[in-house]
Design a protein around this motif. Structure first.
Motif, PDB file in Angstrom:
ATOM      1  N   GLY A   1       0.778  -1.230   0.000  1.00  0.00           N
ATOM      2  CA  GLY A   1       0.000   0.000   0.000  1.00  0.00           C
ATOM      3  C   GLY A   1       0.809   1.279   0.000  1.00  0.00           C
ATOM      4  N   ILE A   2       2.151   1.170   0.028  1.00  0.00           N
ATOM      5  CA  ILE A   2       2.943   2.394   0.188  1.00  0.00           C
ATOM      6  C   ILE A   2       2.832   3.313  -1.018  1.00  0.00           C
ATOM      7  CG2 ILE A   2       4.552   1.329   1.788  1.00  0.00           C
ATOM      8  CD1 ILE A   2       6.526   1.065  -0.482  1.00  0.00           C
ATOM      9  N   ALA A   3       2.744   2.742  -2.223  1.00  0.00           N
ATOM     10  CA  ALA A   3       2.674   3.587  -3.424  1.00  0.00           C
ATOM     11  C   ALA A   3       1.400   4.425  -3.415  1.00  0.00           C
ATOM     12  CB  ALA A   3       2.738   2.726  -4.675  1.00  0.00           C
ATOM     13  N   GLN A   4       0.284   3.790  -3.048  1.00  0.00           N
ATOM     14  CA  GLN A   4      -0.991   4.510  -3.005  1.00  0.00           C
ATOM     15  C   GLN A   4      -0.957   5.605  -1.943  1.00  0.00           C
ATOM     16  OE1 GLN A   4      -4.356   2.023  -2.222  1.00  0.00           O
ATOM     17  NE2 GLN A   4      -5.825   3.690  -2.350  1.00  0.00           N
ATOM     18  N   HIS A   5      -0.418   5.284  -0.761  1.00  0.00           N
ATOM     19  CA  HIS A   5      -0.313   6.289   0.296  1.00  0.00           C
ATOM     20  C   HIS A   5       0.605   7.441  -0.125  1.00  0.00           C
ATOM     21  CE1 HIS A   5      -2.624   4.138   3.272  1.00  0.00           C
ATOM     22  NE2 HIS A   5      -1.875   3.053   3.131  1.00  0.00           N
ATOM     23  N   GLN A   6       1.715   7.092  -0.769  1.00  0.00           N
ATOM     24  CA  GLN A   6       2.692   8.108  -1.148  1.00  0.00           C
ATOM     25  C   GLN A   6       2.096   9.127  -2.110  1.00  0.00           C
ATOM     26  OE1 GLN A   6       5.797   8.580  -0.091  1.00  0.00           O
ATOM     27  NE2 GLN A   6       6.319  10.219  -1.512  1.00  0.00           N
ATOM     28  N   TYR A   7       1.383   8.625  -3.119  1.00  0.00           N
ATOM     29  CA  TYR A   7       0.947   9.509  -4.197  1.00  0.00           C
ATOM     30  C   TYR A   7      -0.505   9.970  -4.061  1.00  0.00           C
ATOM     31  CZ  TYR A   7       5.354   8.012  -6.083  1.00  0.00           C
ATOM     32  OH  TYR A   7       6.693   7.762  -6.243  1.00  0.00           O
ATOM     33  N   SER A   8      -1.063   9.793  -2.882  1.00  0.00           N
ATOM     34  CA  SER A   8      -2.392  10.356  -2.642  1.00  0.00           C
ATOM     35  C   SER A   8      -2.429  11.180  -1.360  1.00  0.00           C
ATOM     36  CB  SER A   8      -3.438   9.232  -2.556  1.00  0.00           C
ATOM     37  OG  SER A   8      -3.161   8.366  -1.464  1.00  0.00           O
ATOM     38  N   GLN A   9      -1.641  10.773  -0.352  1.00  0.00           N
ATOM     39  CA  GLN A   9      -1.677  11.457   0.935  1.00  0.00           C
ATOM     40  C   GLN A   9      -0.461  12.343   1.184  1.00  0.00           C
ATOM     41  OE1 GLN A   9      -2.214   8.431   3.900  1.00  0.00           O
ATOM     42  NE2 GLN A   9      -4.002   7.558   2.912  1.00  0.00           N
ATOM     43  N   ILE A  10       0.673  11.997   0.581  1.00  0.00           N
ATOM     44  CA  ILE A  10       1.904  12.765   0.832  1.00  0.00           C
ATOM     45  C   ILE A  10       2.230  13.664  -0.356  1.00  0.00           C
ATOM     46  CG2 ILE A  10       4.370  12.601   1.305  1.00  0.00           C
ATOM     47  CD1 ILE A  10       3.738   9.962   2.764  1.00  0.00           C
ATOM     48  N   GLU A  11       2.506  13.068  -1.504  1.00  0.00           N
ATOM     49  CA  GLU A  11       2.721  13.859  -2.716  1.00  0.00           C
ATOM     50  C   GLU A  11       1.357  14.040  -3.374  1.00  0.00           C
ATOM     51  OE1 GLU A  11       5.780  12.208  -5.146  1.00  0.00           O
ATOM     52  OE2 GLU A  11       7.268  12.253  -3.528  1.00  0.00           O
ATOM     53  N   LYS A  12       0.710  15.150  -3.027  1.00  0.00           N
ATOM     54  CA  LYS A  12      -0.693  15.351  -3.418  1.00  0.00           C
ATOM     55  C   LYS A  12      -0.846  15.963  -4.804  1.00  0.00           C
ATOM     56  CE  LYS A  12      -1.302  17.600   0.457  1.00  0.00           C
ATOM     57  NZ  LYS A  12      -1.894  18.368   1.569  1.00  0.00           N
ATOM     58  N   TYR A  13       0.248  16.335  -5.427  1.00  0.00           N
ATOM     59  CA  TYR A  13       0.175  16.884  -6.779  1.00  0.00           C
ATOM     60  C   TYR A  13       0.005  15.746  -7.794  1.00  0.00           C
ATOM     61  CZ  TYR A  13       5.117  15.575  -6.751  1.00  0.00           C
ATOM     62  OH  TYR A  13       6.295  14.889  -6.649  1.00  0.00           O
ATOM     63  N   ASP A  14      -0.425  16.072  -8.990  1.00  0.00           N
ATOM     64  CA  ASP A  14      -0.686  15.057 -10.013  1.00  0.00           C
ATOM     65  C   ASP A  14       0.495  14.806 -10.936  1.00  0.00           C
ATOM     66  OD1 ASP A  14      -3.346  14.539  -9.244  1.00  0.00           O
ATOM     67  OD2 ASP A  14      -4.017  16.363 -10.242  1.00  0.00           O
ATOM     68  N   MET A  15       1.312  15.826 -11.149  1.00  0.00           N
ATOM     69  CA  MET A  15       2.434  15.660 -12.068  1.00  0.00           C
ATOM     70  C   MET A  15       3.534  16.659 -11.736  1.00  0.00           C
ATOM     71  SD  MET A  15       0.872  17.373 -15.539  1.00  0.00           S
ATOM     72  CE  MET A  15      -0.603  16.361 -15.443  1.00  0.00           C
ATOM     73  N   ALA A  16       4.747  16.308 -12.154  1.00  0.00           N
ATOM     74  CA  ALA A  16       5.890  17.215 -12.043  1.00  0.00           C
ATOM     75  C   ALA A  16       6.339  17.563 -13.452  1.00  0.00           C
ATOM     76  CB  ALA A  16       7.022  16.557 -11.264  1.00  0.00           C
ATOM     77  N   ALA A  17       6.516  18.861 -13.710  1.00  0.00           N
ATOM     78  CA  ALA A  17       6.900  19.327 -15.045  1.00  0.00           C
ATOM     79  C   ALA A  17       8.242  20.048 -14.967  1.00  0.00           C
ATOM     80  CB  ALA A  17       5.837  20.267 -15.609  1.00  0.00           C
ATOM     81  N   ALA A  18       9.099  19.798 -15.968  1.00  0.00           N
ATOM     82  CA  ALA A  18      10.404  20.457 -16.063  1.00  0.00           C
ATOM     83  C   ALA A  18      10.384  21.417 -17.239  1.00  0.00           C
ATOM     84  CB  ALA A  18      11.507  19.422 -16.233  1.00  0.00           C
ATOM     85  N   PHE A  19      10.928  22.616 -17.030  1.00  0.00           N
ATOM     86  CA  PHE A  19      10.905  23.664 -18.046  1.00  0.00           C
ATOM     87  C   PHE A  19      12.329  24.072 -18.417  1.00  0.00           C
ATOM     88  CE2 PHE A  19       6.942  23.823 -15.800  1.00  0.00           C
ATOM     89  CZ  PHE A  19       5.986  24.143 -16.753  1.00  0.00           C
ATOM     90  N   SER A  20      12.468  24.605 -19.620  1.00  0.00           N
ATOM     91  CA  SER A  20      13.782  25.061 -20.089  1.00  0.00           C
ATOM     92  C   SER A  20      14.099  26.463 -19.603  1.00  0.00           C
ATOM     93  CB  SER A  20      13.834  25.020 -21.624  1.00  0.00           C
ATOM     94  OG  SER A  20      12.820  25.852 -22.183  1.00  0.00           O
ATOM     95  N   LYS A  21      13.123  27.196 -19.103  1.00  0.00           N
ATOM     96  CA  LYS A  21      13.307  28.549 -18.605  1.00  0.00           C
ATOM     97  C   LYS A  21      13.098  28.595 -17.097  1.00  0.00           C
ATOM     98  CE  LYS A  21      11.996  31.312 -22.655  1.00  0.00           C
ATOM     99  NZ  LYS A  21      11.047  32.347 -23.158  1.00  0.00           N
TER     100      LYS A  21
END
Length: 983
Positions: A652-672
Motif C-alpha cells: 500500500g505504500i505507493a498509493q499512500h505516497q501519491y495520494s496522501q503525501i505527494e498530493k500533486y498530479d504531475m511534475a513538469a520540467a521547463f527550459s526557462k
C-alpha cells in the motif's frame, strides 16, 4: 528374531503407517527447505555478485582529485605494491534526448582496458571514436545503430568535452559501476538526475586529463567478507600516499610552471615598457624637430612677407609721386610746346629728357612691384607648404599619442593580468584527493542490505517451522509408540534390549527426517534463490543467479532435523521403556475423567447437547493433544498473518505516497526559469486546468550521517504553495514548518538511515567534492524516495549557487483529466518533460513485487505447514479413536453425525489455535518489518483488517480440506476389526 526379521519389522512399520512417515518427512522437508532456501538466497546473491564483479573486474578503489590525473599518475599508482592494476578514466555528463524527444541527462565513460569492464548484452563493442555502447536498462536492441546526440542544451564547455556531436550506438551493456537498475548517480546539470550511461572510446573525449583513477588490489576476497574489507583497508594507506605524492608533485609543477609564465610575462612587460619609452622619445623628438623647422620657416616667410610689404609700400609711394611728377612734367612740356609759350626749345628738350628719365624710373618701379608680387606668390606657396607640414605634424602627434596610449593601456592590462595571476597563484590550493571504495557505490552498497532482507526473514520464520516440526514429530511418535505398546512389551519379553527396541523408532523417525532434510535442502537451495532472484531482478538483474552448496548449512539442517525427530522419539520411548514387560503388555488404562471448568457454569452446561458435552470433555481430557494442536495451528496462523502483514506493509505504500503525501498530479520540467512573469504566462494559458502550481528547483545530492552515505533528492523552493503539493507531517499527523535559511526538512527514512533527529547537523555533498552542513528542522513521514527540502536563500548562501526554479508540481483542477492536462502542457514551448504520479505509482508498485514474491513464499509455506499439521494431528486423532468410532457407528450413528462428533473437537481446537496465533502473528510481523530494510522505501508496518479475515479463512480452509480427506478415511474403517483390536 533374526536381523532380517528385525529389519523387516521396521520396513512393515514404515509402510504400515506410511501417512505418518510422510507427514514427518514432509514437515521436515518444508522446514529445511524454507530455512535452507531463504538462508542460501543471500549466499546465492553474494555468489552472483562476486562472480559478476570478478568477471568485469570492478574497481576496489576509485580516486577523484580536484586536479584530475595524468598518465604519469597512472604509472606511479601501478607501481604501488598493493595495487594489481590502475587505469585512468574520463567521465562527462551531457544533455541528450530520448526516443520521444524528451530531454535526458546521460553520463559518458571512457572505455577501459582492464578495470570496470562493461558486460556486452547485445551488439558489439565500439571500434571507432564516434561509436558507443549504452545502458541496457534504458536502451534496448531496437536502439542499435541509432545515434545519441549532444544537444544544444549543453553549453559551449559541455560540447567541447566531446570530439563529436553525436555517437552511434553499436552495443547494449551492463556495467559493474551501476549494479542497481534505477540508480545512475547525480550531476550538476539540469535537475541533477542522470537517466542512463554510455561508454565511449578514449578518443571520443577532448580532455587531456583523466577525471578519475580506478584501481584493483593485489589481495581481495569474497564480496562483503571480512577478508575483503581487511585486504582493501590494508591497501588504502600506500595507495593514498602514492596518490598524494603525485598530487603534490603536480601541484609543485603547476606552481612552478605558472610562476615561470608570470615571470616571463613580467619580463616581456618590462621590455615592452622600455621599448615604448624609446619609441616615444624617438617619435616625439622627430616631431619636435619637424615643428621647429616649420616654425623657423614660418618665421622666415612672415619676415619676408613683411619686408615685401614694406618695399611694396615704398615703391607704391615712389610710383605715386613719380606718376604725379610725370603728369606735371607732361603738362609742362605740352604747355611749353604750345605756340606762344616762349619756352626755348632747348629747355623743352631738356624737359623731355627729364620726362624720359622719369618714365624709365616708373618702369623700374613697375618691374620692382612685379618682382615683389612674384616673391609674394612664392611666399604664399611656402606658407601653404608650412600649413600642410603643421597639419602633418599635428596628425602625426595625435596618431603617436593614440598609439602610445593604447600601448600603455595594453601594458597596464597585461600588468593587471599578471597581478591577478599572481593573486590567483597565491590562492591555489593543494589538490584534494577523494578516496572511494566499492561501498561508496550506491548500487553495490545497497546490494548487501537487500540481500540481508531475505537473510533476516531466514532468521525468524524457520524457527517456527522447526518448532512445529518438533511438535508434529513428538505427537506422531508418541501416538505410534502408544499404538505399538503390546508389540514393545512382547519384544521386551523376548529379551530385546531397550536400546534395540528404541532403535526401531529412531530409524523410523530418523530416516523420515533425513529423507525430508535432503530433499528439502536440495529443493529449497535451488528454487528459493531462483524465485527470489527473479523478483529482485526488478532492482538488479545484472546476471543470472549463481547456485552453491553450503555444506555447513546442510550439516546444521541435518542436525536440527535429527534433533527434532530423534530427540522427540527418544523422549517418547524413554517413558515407555521404564515399565516392566508385564506392565507394557497390558493395555493402558484410559485416562480418568475430570470435571471441566465449563461444567461448573451450570446455566450453560445444562443447555448443551450431549455430544457437545462429550466433545468438550474430550478436548480437555487429552491435554497434550490439545496443547500440540493449539501450538501447531497457532504457529501456522502466526506465519500466515505475518505473511499477509508484510504484503499490507509493502503493497500500500505507493498509493499512500501519491495520494496522501505527494498530493500533486504531475511534475513538469521547463527550459526557462519560472520567474513571476513565466508563471503568469503559464497560468494565463492553463489556469482553468490547474488548481495548484508550486515551483521549485531539483537536484540530486549525497547525504551523510552516522557514518552512512545515501543518495537523495534536494528540493529547493521559496513558493509557499509547496505545502499544498507535499504534506509535511509526522506519522501521527502533526504539521511540520517549512525550513528557514540554513535549515532542512528531511523524510523519516533518510533520518533513520543517517541516525539523525531534529536539531542534528546534516552533511550534504554535491558536485562530487563539495559539502555543506544544514540543521535538521523537521522530519516528515514519507514512503518512497529520500528528500531534503530547503529554501532558495539556503541554496544561494550555503551551496553558492543561484536559485533558478525550473520545475513545478502541478495539480489538475476538478473535471480536468491528468493525462489531458499533460497533453495540453506538452504543447507549451518551454516544456522539457512531464512526470505523472499515477505512472510513478505503478512503477513503484511493480518494484514492490520483489518483496511480494517473498511474501507469497512465506504464505505458501505457512499454508502447507498448516495443512500438514492439521492432517497429521487429525489423522492421529482419528487413529486413536478407531474403536470409539466403530462403537458409535454400531450404535446407529449416521456418517454425518459421526463426522460431526469426531471432527468437532478438531474444529474447536483450530479456532482456539487461530485465536492464540493472531496476536503472535502481530508481534512476529512487527519484528520482521523491523528487520526488513530497503533504501529509499519506508514501510507502513500495518496489518489490514482484511488480512486477519484472510488468515482465519486460510487456516479454516485447510482445516475443512483435511476434514473432508479424513472423513473418507473414517468411512473406510472396518467396525469388526476395530472392535476386536483390543483382543
Amino acid at each position: 528374531m533374526t536381523r532380517n526379521v528385525y529389519n523387516k519389522n521396521i520396513r512393515r512399520t514404515i509402510f504400515g503407517s506410511l501417512g505418518r512417515y510422510i507427514a514427518i518427512m514432509a514437515i521436515i522437508a518444508l522446514g529445511v527447505g524454507f530455512f535452507a532456501g531463504v538462508k542460501n538466497t543471500k549466499g546465492s546473491m553474494m555468489e552472483t555478485l562476486d562472480k559478476y564483479v570478478q568477471d568485469q573486474n570492478m574497481y576496489d578503489y576509485r580516486l577523484i582529485s580536484t586536479y584530475g590525473f595524468t598518465e604519469d599518475d597512472e604509472k606511479a599508482l601501478q607501481k604501488v605494491d598493493a595495487v594489481a592494476e590502475a587505469e585512468g578514466s574520463v567521465t562527462a555528463d551531457f544533455f541528450s534526448q530520448d526516443r520521444d524527444g524528451n530531454s535526458i541527462i546521460l553520463k559518458a565513460h571512457s572505455m577501459t582496458a582492464d578495470i570496470n569492464l562493461p558486460k556486452l548484452e547485445k551488439g558489439r563493442l565500439p571500434e571507432a571514436d564516434n561509436e558507443c555502447v549504452a545502458d541496457s536498462h534504458f536502451f534496448s536492441g531496437k536502439d542499435l545503430e541509432k545515434t545519441i546526440k549532444i544537444t544544444d542544451e549543453n553549453d559551449a564547455d559541455g560540447k567541447e568535452q566531446f570530439t563529436y556531436g553525436s555517437y552511434k550506438i553499436v552495443g547494449i551493456v551492463n556495467s559493474p559501476n551501476y549494479i542497481m537498475k534505477e540508480e545512475r548517480g547525480t550531476t550538476s546539470l539540469g535537475d541533477g538526475r542522470i537517466t542512463a550511461y554510455v561508454y565511449m572510446p578514449r578518443g571520443a573525449f577532448t580532455s587531456e586529463y583523466y577525471t578519475e583513477m580506478l584501481l584493483t588490489c593485489e589481495k581481495q576476497g569474497f564480496v562483503f567478507s571480512d577478508t575483503y574489507d581487511k585486504n582493501i583497508k590494508a591497501a588504502k594507506d600506500p595507495i593514498e600516499a602514492a596518490a598524494k605524492e603525485r598530487g603534490q608533485e603536480r601541484y609543485d609543477e603547476i606552481l612552478a610552471e605558472a610562476q615561470e609564465k608570470i615571470d616571463s610575462g613580467q619580463a616581456e612587460l618590462d621590455s615592452g615598457r622600455q621599448k615604448l619609452e624609446q619609441q616615444k622619445a624617438s617619435t616625439y623628438g622627430k616631431l619636435r624637430e619637424s615643428k621647429s623647422t616649420l616654425d623657423s620657416k614660418s618665421s622666415e616667410i612672415s619676415s619676408g612677407k613683411q619686408q615685401l610689404k614694406t618695399k611694396r609700400s615704398e615703391l607704391t609711394a615712389q610710383q605715386t609721386q613719380l606718376t604725379g611728377q610725370i603728369k606735371l612734367l607732361q603738362e609742362a612740356i605740352t604747355a611749353a610746346e604750345s605756340p606762344g609759350s616762349g619756352v626755348p626749345q632747348e629747355q623743352i628738350e631738356q624737359m623731355k629728357g627729364q620726362l624720359q628719365q622719369m618714365q624709365g624710373g616708373a618702369a623700374q618701379i613697375e618691374s620692382g612691384l612685379q618682382q615683389i608680387s612674384e616673391q609674394e606668390k612664392k611666399l604664399s606657396e611656402g606658407e601653404k607648404e608650412i600649413q600642410s607640414g603643421y597639419l602633418q605634424y599635428f596628425n602625426g602627434k595625435k596618431t603617436a599619442d593614440s598609439q602610445f596610449a593604447a600601448a600603455e593601456q595594453e601594458l597596464e592590462d597585461g600588468q593587471k593580468e599578471l597581478d591577478d595571476a599572481k593573486e590567483q597563484l597565491s590562492k591555489i590550493k593543494e589538490p584534494e584527493l577523494y578516496v572511494q571504495t566499492r561501498k561508496d557505490n550506491i548500487g553495490y552498497d545497497s546490494f548487501e542490505s537487500n540481500a540481508e532482507i531475505v537473510n533476516s526473514v531466514a532468521k525468524v520464520f524457520p524457527v517456527f517451522f522447526f518448532l512445529i516440526a518438533a511438535l508434529v514429530c513428538s505427537t506422531t511418535m508418541t501416538r505410534m509408540i502408544d499404538e505399538e505398546r503390546t508389540q514393545i512389551g512382547a519384544l521386551r519379553a523376548l529379551g530385546y534390549t531397550r536400546g534395540k527396541i528404541m532403535w526401531k523408532y529412531m530409524v523410523y523417525s530418523g530416516s523420515a527426517a533425513m529423507i525430508g532434510c535432503v530433499g528439502g535442502f536440495l529443493a529449497g537451495s535451488k528454487y528459493f534463490p531462483y524465485a527470489i532472484w527473479t523478483a529482485y531482478g526488478m532492482m538488479f538483474g545484472f546476471a543470472p543467479v549463481e547456485f552453491y552448496f553450503n555444506w555447513p548449512l546442510a550439516l546444521i539442517s541435518l542436525a536440527v532435523s535429527l534433533i527434532c525427530s530423534l530427540g522427540t522419539t527418544w523422549f517418547a520411548c524413554r517413558s515407555k521403556m521404564k515399565s516392566t514387560p508385564a506392565e507394557i503388555l497390558r493395555p493402558e488404562a484410559p485416562k480418568a475423567g475430570k470435571r471441566i471448568l465449563l461444567e461448573r457454569i451450570g446455566v450453560l452446561w445444562k443447555r448443551m447437547k450431549f455430544l457437545h458435552k462429550v466433545s468438550a470433555r474430550n478436548i480437555f481430557r487429552y491435554k497434550k493433544r490439545m496443547i500440540m494442536m493449539i501450538l501447531g495451528i497457532g504457529g501456522c496462523t502466526a506465519l500466515v498473518l505475518a505473511g499477509f502483514g508484510i504484503y499490507d506493509s509493502v503493497g500500500g505504500i505507493a498509493q499512500h505516497q501519491y495520494s496522501q503525501i505527494e498530493k500533486y498530479d504531475m511534475a513538469a520540467a521547463f527550459s526557462k526559469t519560472l520567474d513571476e512573469e513565466e508563471q503568469a504566462k503559464i497560468e494565463s494559458q492553463y489556469g482553468d486546468q490547474i488548481s495548484n502550481m508550486a515551483v521549485l528547483q531539483q537536484s540530486s545530492v549525497d547525504a551523510e550521517g552516522g557514518g552512512v552515505n545515501k543518495s537523495c533528492n534536494l528540493m529547493i523552493s521559496d513558493d509557499n504553495r509547496i505545502t499544498k503539493a507535499v504534506s509535511f507531517r509526522t506519522k501521527d499527523g502533526r504539521k511540520i514548518a517549512y525550513p528557514k535559511t540554513g535549515e532542512a526538512v528531511i523524510n523519516n527514512k533518510l533520518a533513520e538511515m543517517l541516525s539523525l533527529k531534529k536539531g542534528d547537523q546534516l552533511t550534504v555533498k554535491y558536485d562530487d567534492t563539495k559539502s555543506v552542513q544544514l540543521t535538521v528542522s523537521g522530519i516528515y513521514w514519507n514512503y518512497v524516495s529520500n528528500y531534503i527540502y530547503i529554501n532558495g536563500q539556503t541554496y544561494e548562501d550555503d551551496f553558492g549557487k543561484t536559485y533558478d526554479p525550473t520545475a513545478a508540481f502541478l495539480t489538475a483542477a476538478k473535471g480536468t483529466g491528468v493525462y489531458k492536462l499533460s497533453e495540453n502542457l506538452n504543447k507549451y514551448d518551454d516544456i522539457i518533460a512531464i512526470s505523472i504520479n499515477k505512472d510513478i505509482e505503478k512503477r513503484v508498485s511493480d518494484m514492490m513485487v520483489s518483496l511480494n514474491y517473498i511474501v507469497i513464499l512465506v504464505i505458501g509455506c505457512a499454508g502447507a505447514l498448516a495443512f500438514i499439521v492439521l492432517f497429521n494431528l487429525g489423522n492421529i486423532n482419528l487413529t486413536e479413536r478407531v474403536r470409539e468410532i466403530a462403537t458409535i457407528e454400531v450404535l446407529g450413528f449416521y456418517p454425518r453425525e459421526m463426522g460431526s462428533y469426531v471432527f468437532r473437537e478438531n474444529f474447536i481446537l483450530v479456532l482456539i489455535g487461530i485465536v492464540a496465533g493472531l496476536p503472535t502473528g502481530y508481534v512476529l510481523h512487527k519484528f520482521i518489518m523491523s528487520r526488513i530494510v530497503v533504501d529509499a522505501v519506508s514501510f507502513n508496518e500495518i496489518i489490514e483488517p482484511a488480512s486477519y479475515v484472510f488468515t482465519v479463512l486460510t487456516v479454516i480452509g485447510f482445516s475443512v480440506i483435511v476434514d473432508l480427506i479424513l472423513r473418507r478415511k473414517m468411512r473406510r474403517i472396518n467396525m469388526a476389526e476395530a472392535l476386536k483390536s483390543i483382543e
